[in-house]
Design a protein around this motif. Structure first.
Motif, PDB file in Angstrom:
ATOM      1  N   GLN A 273      69.963  46.442   8.731  1.00 40.94           N
ATOM      2  CA  GLN A 273      69.143  47.636   9.117  1.00 40.94           C
ATOM      3  C   GLN A 273      68.518  47.248  10.727  1.00 40.94           C
ATOM      4  N   THR A 274      68.370  45.988  10.749  1.00 44.81           N
ATOM      5  CA  THR A 274      67.708  45.780  12.166  1.00 44.81           C
ATOM      6  C   THR A 274      68.401  44.608  12.828  1.00 44.81           C
TER       7      THR A 274
ATOM      8  N   SER B 146      67.426  46.344   1.034  1.00 40.36           N
ATOM      9  CA  SER B 146      66.273  46.734   2.085  1.00 40.36           C
ATOM     10  C   SER B 146      66.818  46.016   3.557  1.00 40.36           C
ATOM     11  N   GLN B 147      67.614  45.283   3.371  1.00 38.16           N
ATOM     12  CA  GLN B 147      68.136  44.737   4.675  1.00 38.16           C
ATOM     13  C   GLN B 147      69.524  45.071   5.226  1.00 38.16           C
ATOM     14  N   CYS B 148      70.216  46.182   4.555  1.00 40.81           N
ATOM     15  CA  CYS B 148      71.546  46.523   4.693  1.00 40.81           C
ATOM     16  C   CYS B 148      71.375  48.205   4.792  1.00 40.81           C
ATOM     17  N   ASP B 149      72.013  48.560   5.801  1.00 42.27           N
ATOM     18  CA  ASP B 149      72.232  50.180   5.805  1.00 42.27           C
ATOM     19  C   ASP B 149      73.493  50.227   5.006  1.00 42.27           C
ATOM     20  N   CYS B 150      73.758  50.403   3.668  1.00 42.71           N
ATOM     21  CA  CYS B 150      74.893  50.546   3.092  1.00 42.71           C
ATOM     22  C   CYS B 150      75.218  52.032   2.385  1.00 42.71           C
TER      23      CYS B 150
END
Length: 193
Positions: A123-124, A68-72
């Motif tokens: 992500q941010t 959820s914290q990584c644009d993977c």
């Protein structure tokens, strides 16, 4: 004699702890992110059969980066021509002691050499630096020559299964054997003085 026994014991300890039938993992690191890669079954996928792949993303300092914290993004690349053959979507999975890590089901279309390439960025904000890692995969001939289904993601978390018991037993046996060897070496050193 004691020195030779000590070196031999350390070698057995290393083989017992890392060379046994425990789960295989590949780790690569950049300046701010380390990625642990695992492919079921036991890093030995077969053509036409689904293989579960997951990645543990870790920041400097040891904290895990959840999906959820990584644009993977994941790419499956055929080594024979360098072409991307699939981009299976990553979903949050649970594997071993890790929760909400990037994972996917991958079905390799035919035997051969492939690369799994994972790239990501926060992500941010700037919690970690963007990264890209590639992991080589050799795919064996499958048990049934059928066309490969479309790549699919893992929809449900992995749960502990009966197959985890032998792995835990082997790890426990390896650790016990290693500790026994260390104790034997220490006893021999004490008696030789």
């Amino acid at each position: 004699m004691v020195r030779l026994l000590h070196c031999g014991s350390l070698a057995f300890l290393a083989v017992g702890l890392w060379g046994g039938p425990s789960q295989a993992h590949t780790v690569k690191a950049s300046d701010s992110v380390a990625v642990t890669f695992h492919l079921e079954p036991d890093h030995n996928p077969r053509a036409g059969d689904p293989a579960q792949v997951w990645f543990v993303l870790t920041q400097k300092g040891g904290s895990t980066i959840p999906l959820s914290q990584c644009d993977c993004h994941l790419q499956v690349i055929a080594e024979e021509n360098g072409q991307t053959i699939a981009q299976p979507p990553l979903t949050a999975v649970s594997a071993e002691q890790y929760q909400n890590i990037p994972g996917a089901d991958v079905t390799f279309p035919k035997p051969g050499a492939y690369q799994l390439s994972i790239q990501g960025q926060p992500q941010t904000g700037d919690a970690f630096q963007p990264f890209q890692f590639s992991f080589p995969v050799t795919v064996a001939k499958g048990s049934s020559p059928k066309p490969s289904p479309p790549f699919q993601s893992i929809d449900t978390p992995l749960s502990s299964s009966k197959s985890d018991l032998p792995k835990v037993a082997w790890i426990s046996i390896s650790i016990g054997a290693g500790l026994s060897l260390v104790m034997l070496v220490l006893r021999l050193r004490k008696n030789s003085k």
